[in-house]
Design a protein around this motif. Structure first.
Motif, PDB file in Angstrom:
ATOM      1  N   LEU A  91      -3.888   4.361   1.089  1.00 56.64           N
ATOM      2  CA  LEU A  91      -4.420   4.641  -0.240  1.00 56.64           C
ATOM      3  C   LEU A  91      -5.165   5.967  -0.318  1.00 56.64           C
ATOM      4  O   LEU A  91      -5.777   6.274  -1.332  1.00 56.64           O
ATOM      5  CB  LEU A  91      -5.337   3.486  -0.693  1.00 56.64           C
ATOM      6  N   SER A 133       2.177  12.350   0.254  1.00 52.62           N
ATOM      7  CA  SER A 133       2.765  11.452   1.253  1.00 52.62           C
ATOM      8  C   SER A 133       3.406  12.263   2.384  1.00 52.62           C
ATOM      9  O   SER A 133       3.847  13.385   2.181  1.00 52.62           O
ATOM     10  CB  SER A 133       3.818  10.604   0.557  1.00 52.62           C
ATOM     11  N   ALA A 191       0.818  -1.221   0.000  1.00 48.67           N
ATOM     12  CA  ALA A 191       0.000   0.000   0.000  1.00 48.67           C
ATOM     13  C   ALA A 191       0.852   1.271   0.000  1.00 48.67           C
ATOM     14  O   ALA A 191       0.347   2.359   0.252  1.00 48.67           O
ATOM     15  CB  ALA A 191      -0.933  -0.002   1.208  1.00 48.67           C
ATOM     16  N   THR A 192       2.144   1.155  -0.306  1.00 44.36           N
ATOM     17  CA  THR A 192       3.006   2.339  -0.334  1.00 44.36           C
ATOM     18  C   THR A 192       2.565   3.302  -1.450  1.00 44.36           C
ATOM     19  O   THR A 192       2.312   2.879  -2.586  1.00 44.36           O
ATOM     20  CB  THR A 192       4.473   1.907  -0.547  1.00 44.36           C
ATOM     21  N   ALA A 193       2.487   4.583  -1.097  1.00 46.28           N
ATOM     22  CA  ALA A 193       1.901   5.591  -1.991  1.00 46.28           C
ATOM     23  C   ALA A 193       2.484   5.589  -3.410  1.00 46.28           C
ATOM     24  O   ALA A 193       1.737   5.649  -4.386  1.00 46.28           O
ATOM     25  CB  ALA A 193       2.054   6.978  -1.362  1.00 46.28           C
ATOM     26  N   VAL A 234      -6.007   9.762  -0.987  1.00 48.32           N
ATOM     27  CA  VAL A 234      -5.467  10.608  -2.053  1.00 48.32           C
ATOM     28  C   VAL A 234      -5.626  12.099  -1.774  1.00 48.32           C
ATOM     29  O   VAL A 234      -5.433  12.918  -2.657  1.00 48.32           O
ATOM     30  CB  VAL A 234      -6.132  10.304  -3.418  1.00 48.32           C
ATOM     31  N   LEU A 251       3.551   3.349  -5.285  1.00 47.11           N
ATOM     32  CA  LEU A 251       3.113   2.240  -6.140  1.00 47.11           C
ATOM     33  C   LEU A 251       1.725   2.490  -6.716  1.00 47.11           C
ATOM     34  O   LEU A 251       1.327   1.872  -7.701  1.00 47.11           O
ATOM     35  CB  LEU A 251       3.116   0.931  -5.342  1.00 47.11           C
ATOM     36  N   HIS A 252       0.981   3.402  -6.111  1.00 50.71           N
ATOM     37  CA  HIS A 252      -0.396   3.656  -6.556  1.00 50.71           C
ATOM     38  C   HIS A 252      -0.562   4.981  -7.273  1.00 50.71           C
ATOM     39  O   HIS A 252      -1.238   5.053  -8.294  1.00 50.71           O
ATOM     40  CB  HIS A 252      -1.337   3.581  -5.351  1.00 50.71           C
ATOM     41  N   TYR A 253       0.093   6.030  -6.739  1.00 49.92           N
ATOM     42  CA  TYR A 253      -0.156   7.364  -7.278  1.00 49.92           C
ATOM     43  C   TYR A 253       1.078   7.994  -7.908  1.00 49.92           C
ATOM     44  O   TYR A 253       1.061   9.173  -8.244  1.00 49.92           O
ATOM     45  CB  TYR A 253      -0.766   8.238  -6.177  1.00 49.92           C
ATOM     46  N   ARG A 296       2.397   4.720   3.829  1.00 50.28           N
ATOM     47  CA  ARG A 296       1.535   3.566   3.599  1.00 50.28           C
ATOM     48  C   ARG A 296       0.094   4.029   3.672  1.00 50.28           C
ATOM     49  O   ARG A 296      -0.294   4.724   4.617  1.00 50.28           O
ATOM     50  CB  ARG A 296       1.836   2.533   4.677  1.00 50.28           C
TER      51      ARG A 296
END
Ligand code: PLP
Length: 365
Positions: free
Chosen positions: A152, A158, A63-65, A154, A67-69, A150
């Motif tokens: 999700l 971070s 869930a590390t930022a 938005v 990797l998603h955003y 960590r």
């Protein structure tokens, strides 16, 4: 922060024979040295925990930022071996300054320029045996920063980040020597729009570019050329490199590069050539070049050469151009004299074979 690094040397440095074998033909960005730099940032502590440690995988929560955003950005510069065995980098403070400009756009914390440069020096000095001695080879340095919080959510950037530097011995960026590349003018895709992230060196710009690069290859071209987002008419960049247009020839030659409109990446090679060329008697300016002008001036002979420039491949001639309105050659399609001259002068400064009259060379190891 103070520039104190915790030094943890690798117990698994590769033996000299293995290193020599890897250095023979390293390619680009495939082989990495024995160590890396990491520095942590949190809201509470700012930059802290600076380390030189063995090169190796990072352990990240799924869930590390980043990797998603994709809150990530990077830099790229090279360390060059000089004839006397010493090692230099080229304008590392310019990379540090650009890194911090990118940070601002990506809502990331800036890093002190001294810390940025000290990280490079420490890594290069520790892994100095990995700096190639072969002509034209160098140690490519890749500083980057990732969002490590960590979760999700938005709604805010971070609250923690990691700065990392890795190093990769590199040969030629484009295989096959200094051969002109062919380019596809992309009208279906845009790299950057006003107000977007085009001027920041962030990974997301590249993620969005692969589809256009793949289309260029399907069209039989080596590289994609980006046009402005609104009219798809004004030339911006080529892949991850800036472009220069050479008008006239001999003592009448002059060079023009697309102006920085906020959607172009402000290349350090580009900036260096804008300073270096006039010093060599070649006037240089920033301007606006349309694809129509590119085609018409190529046909009339007024435009004699086009080249792309960037740290990785230095200067690369552009030969053939293809777009929705047809296909044409620039000049003879072969590397031109201005392109060749500028390349030799710039490479000469980087390897210490030409005087560094601009103070671009930074002793690093
Ligand atoms: C890095 C980069 C360049 C070239 O910049 P240099 O500082 O000269 O290496 C040009 N365009 C893009 C999109 C880039 O990412």
């Amino acid at each position: 922060m103070s520039n104190q690094f915790d030094i943890r040397l690798s117990e698994h440095r590769r033996p000299a024979e293995e290193r020599e074998r890897l250095l023979e033909n390293p390619g680009f960005g495939k082989v990495f040295t024995d160590h890396m730099i990491t520095i942590e940032w949190t809201e509470e502590e700012g930059w802290h925990d600076a380390r030189l440690q063995p090169y190796g995988p990072l352990s990240l929560d799924p869930a590390t930022a980043v990797l998603h955003y994709a809150q990530e950005l990077f830099e790229g510069l090279k360390a060059y071996r000089q004839a006397d065995g010493s090692i230099v980098t080229f304008r590392p403070y310019a990379n540090a300054a650009r890194f911090n400009t990118s940070c601002q756009r990506m809502a990331m914390p800036p890093i002190p320029e001294e810390t940025f440069v000290r990280s490079l020096e420490l890594l290069v000095d520790t892994d100095r045996d990995w700096v190639p001695t072969q002509e034209g080879h160098s140690l490519y340095l890749r500083p980057f920063m990732i969002a490590t919080q960590r979760g999700l959510g938005v709604n805010s950037p971070s609250s923690s980040f990691m700065f990392i530097v890795i190093a990769s011995p590199s040969g030629a960026y484009f295989t096959g020597g200094v051969k002109p590349v062919s380019v596809w003018l992309s009208e279906d895709y845009t790299r950057a729009a006003p107000g977007g992230t085009g001027a920041a060196k962030c990974g997301g710009n590249y993620a969005a570019a692969f589809v256009a690069q793949a289309q260029a290859v399907r069209e039989g071209c080596d590289q994609v050329v980006w046009l402005d987002a609104k009219e798809h008419r004004w030339v911006e960049e080529m892949g991850g490199m800036n472009l220069f247009f050479v008008y006239g020839s001999g003592s009448d030659a002059r060079i023009v590069t697309p102006a920085l409109t906020g959607t172009l990446l402000p290349g350090i090679t580009r900036d260096s050539l804008l300073q270096l060329a006039p010093d060599l008697g070649i006037p240089a300016s920033e301007g606006r070049i349309s694809t129509d002008e590119w085609r018409e001036a190529s046909a009339s002979g007024e435009l004699t050469e086009v080249f792309a420039c960037g740290t990785a491949a230095v200067i690369t001639p552009v030969g053939r151009v293809k777009g929705s309105s047809g296909e044409w050659l620039v000049g003879s399609g072969e590397p031109g004299p201005v392109t060749t001259r500028l390349r030799e002068e710039l490479v000469g400064i980087q390897y210490g074979e030409r005087p560094d009259s601009f103070g671009w060379i930074h002793k690093t190891g």
